[in-house]
Design an enzyme around this catalytic site. Structure first.
Site, PDB file in Angstrom:
ATOM      1  N   ASP A  76       6.256  30.969  96.889  1.00  6.02           N
ATOM      2  CA  ASP A  76       7.226  30.764  95.812  1.00  6.02           C
ATOM      3  C   ASP A  76       8.601  30.571  96.432  1.00  6.02           C
ATOM      4  OD1 ASP A  76       8.309  30.824  93.157  1.00  6.02           O
ATOM      5  OD2 ASP A  76       9.000  32.845  93.575  1.00  6.02           O
ATOM      6  N   THR A  90      11.165  25.945  91.922  1.00  2.90           N
ATOM      7  CA  THR A  90      12.204  26.505  92.809  1.00  2.90           C
ATOM      8  C   THR A  90      12.119  25.894  94.207  1.00  2.90           C
ATOM      9  OG1 THR A  90      10.700  28.345  93.178  1.00  2.90           O
ATOM     10  CG2 THR A  90      12.495  28.697  91.636  1.00  2.90           C
ATOM     11  N   THR A  91      10.910  25.494  94.630  1.00  4.73           N
ATOM     12  CA  THR A  91      10.776  24.832  95.934  1.00  4.73           C
ATOM     13  C   THR A  91      11.242  23.386  95.821  1.00  4.73           C
ATOM     14  OG1 THR A  91       8.812  26.196  96.265  1.00  4.73           O
ATOM     15  CG2 THR A  91       9.180  24.473  97.864  1.00  4.73           C
ATOM     16  N   ASP A 139       5.846  32.941  86.991  1.00  6.78           N
ATOM     17  CA  ASP A 139       6.113  31.493  86.987  1.00  6.78           C
ATOM     18  C   ASP A 139       5.383  30.799  85.831  1.00  6.78           C
ATOM     19  OD1 ASP A 139       7.704  31.795  89.110  1.00  6.78           O
ATOM     20  OD2 ASP A 139       6.700  30.376  90.436  1.00  6.78           O
TER      21      ASP A 139
END
Length: 533
Positions: free
Chosen positions: A66, A99-100, A401
């Site tokens: 994550d 988020t990546t 998530d």
């Protein structure tokens, strides 16, 4: 980064003001630092991404892919690198997923900006063009999105499953995705524009496997029933009191010592203590309370053996060490009010439930469940299981998530395809639009369009495919009018990604593009770096 000042020239100006290279050096230093952060998480993008093992300062080990979790643990020293860590955190707050992607995208845009700067384009023109391009990109994404209705559970499930597929616990997505969807839909009203994820509580218990994770109709407690004095562990027709005072003998505030040299006085002290506790326990029983939740106390013990013994005789179930931050959730869920003083403890402050019991469905994991709550607030409890704490922590992050993805669909009710398809589509449309522009802006738009291709390229790289061949084929398919053609990572080829059920909320992609562009523009406009004393 102190600049060198030369002797004043004939015009009286110092060399520091003539130093034209310094702003460029500062910019390049910022770009290099930020790109380093981007490269660190790039390998963990997508369903075939690698995982990172992080050792915290306390020596704990975290295994995750994550982006937000990885970057939170990175000790970034360079201010520009810290901005990318904050960018990932901002995406986590706004969308919860992607988020990546947002950091990888920012890294790619910085790479494009660096090439433009070396060609001599002014940073202000570059930043303005990038912002315009991001607005266009969001327009194009909205065009290809499909609106959904929150009653359409299958669409929500597809989005949650796609989010979970890129996680370590992807093989359990069939268990976790329905839980995430049901949890959020339970809290949603037709007119609600968002969901507060603090109303969804995940209680983690080591034991069993991730498949044993379940959504509980009622409330699950983190704590266990206190059975030291042999009190009850099950109570039907429960009347639940939530107290913030202690059931133990009072202590002096300071470390005072009282010297007693007479056993009669000693006897009196003990007797007074017992009487004090007995009075409290009687008042609790008088209010018809038969389940007592006691807040954790720092100053003295929440309960002691004497009070436990009294409560056992009065047939009251006791749960101690309820954390301060759980009080609000429990009072909302159980419909009871927290009481800070014994004199205010009355029957109208209690919550009512059909059953409170401590059971162990799985070996070694005892859980207190409160079922059939009368005036239940809009809250949900999820009981997460895992074979060890590492798996359990990652399962919780993945569930979070998935919950965020479903929340995104509540905020902005539209889905787009995944698998690099939207990025290629926007990249093509921006390239076409750039040809209609004049001057520097056209170059900047073209650079922005090329930078967006980093997502499909990285997806292909991480899956062990040939990125150049795959992305070229993908561009070709889109040029032939196949809007939903994307990279099918499992089969290693290009296919219609909607048929594979790979979808993501529109908000995840639009916020990733907006946030990463803003960060890049901010970095471009910095031309000096001053350290405050």
């Amino acid at each position: 980064m102190a600049s060198t000042t030369s002797a004043p020239g004939p015009s009286g100006m110092t060399g520091a003001f003539n130093d034209k290279n310094k702003p460029m050096e500062v910019r390049l230093s910022n770009l290099v630092a930020a790109k380093a952060i981007s490269d660190a998480v790039r390998t963990s993008l997508g369903p075939r991404g690698m995982d990172k093992m992080i050792q915290t300062a306390k020596g704990e080990v975290i295994i995750t892919n994550d982006g937000a979790t990885i970057l939170r643990s990175i000790q970034a020293l360079h201010p520009a690198a810290k901005m990318l860590v904050d960018l990932s955190a901002a995406q986590d707050v706004e969308a919860g997923d992607g988020t990546t992607s947002v950091v990888v995208l920012a890294g790619s845009l910085l790479g494009a900006a660096e090439k433009m700067l070396q060609k001599g384009i002014h940073p202000t023109i570059l930043a303005e063009s990038f912002l315009k391009a991001s607005t266009k990109a969001v327009e194009y994404l909205t065009e290809i999105s499909t609106p959904i209705d929150l009653s359409d559970k299958t669409s929500l499930l597809r989005a949650a499953t796609t989010s979970l597929n890129s996680k370590i616990v992807s093989q359990y997505s069939s268990t976790l995705a329905p839980i995430a969807v049901s949890a959020v839909t339970k809290l949603v009203t037709p007119e609600s524009s968002t969901v507060d994820l603090r109303d969804i509580r995940i209680v983690k218990k080591v034991g069993g496997t991730i498949e044993d994770t379940q959504l509980v109709e009622g409330v699950v407690l983190n704590q266990n029933v206190v059975t030291a004095a042999g009190g009850p562990t099950r109570m039907e027709k429960a009347k639940i009191g939530l107290v913030q005072f202690q059931l133990s003998a009072p202590k002096p505030d300071m470390d005072n010592t009282v010297v007693i040299n007479d056993y009669r006085q000693m006897d009196k002290v003990l007797k007074e203590g017992r009487q004090y506790l007995l009075n409290i326990c009687k008042k609790i029983k008088k209010a018809n309370c038969n389940v007592l939740l006691i807040q954790k106390s720092i100053l003295r013990d929440a309960v002691d053996d004497i009070s436990l013994n009294f409560l056992k005789k009065l047939n009251i179930v006791v749960v101690k060490d309820v954390e301060r931050d759980e009080i609000e959730f429990l009072s909302k869920s159980l419909g009871c009010k927290p009481v800070a003083d014994i004199d205010a403890f009355t029957e109208d402050k209690l919550g009512y439930a059909d059953l409170v019991e401590e059971s162990s469905d799985i070996e070694g994991a005892k859980v207190v469940k409160i079922m059939g709550i009368k005036h239940k607030g809009r809250t949900v409890s999820i009981l997460a299981h895992g074979s060890n704490s590492l798996v359990l922590e990652e399962s919780e992050r993945s569930l979070h998530d998935a919950l965020c993805v479903v929340r995104c669909l509540v905020k902005k009710r539209a889905l787009i395809s995944g698998g690099g398809a939207p990025e290629i589509h926007v990249s093509r449309r921006l390239s076409q639009y750039a040809q209609s522009l004049k001057g520097m802006e056209a170059y900047c738009f073209q650079a922005y369009a090329d930078a967006l291709e980093v997502i499909p390229t990285t997806l292909a790289e991480n899956a062990g495919l040939n990125p150049i061949a795959i992305v070229t084929e993908l561009r070709n398919r889109h040029a032939l009018g196949e809007r939903n053609a994307g990279i099918n990572v499992r089969k290693g080829l290009i296919s219609n990604i909607l048929e594979e059920d790979v979808v993501q909320p529109l908000l995840v992609s639009t916020s990733a593009i907006e946030l990463s562009t803003e960060t890049v523009c901010l970095l471009l406009k910095i031309d000096d770096y001053v350290q405050a004393r």
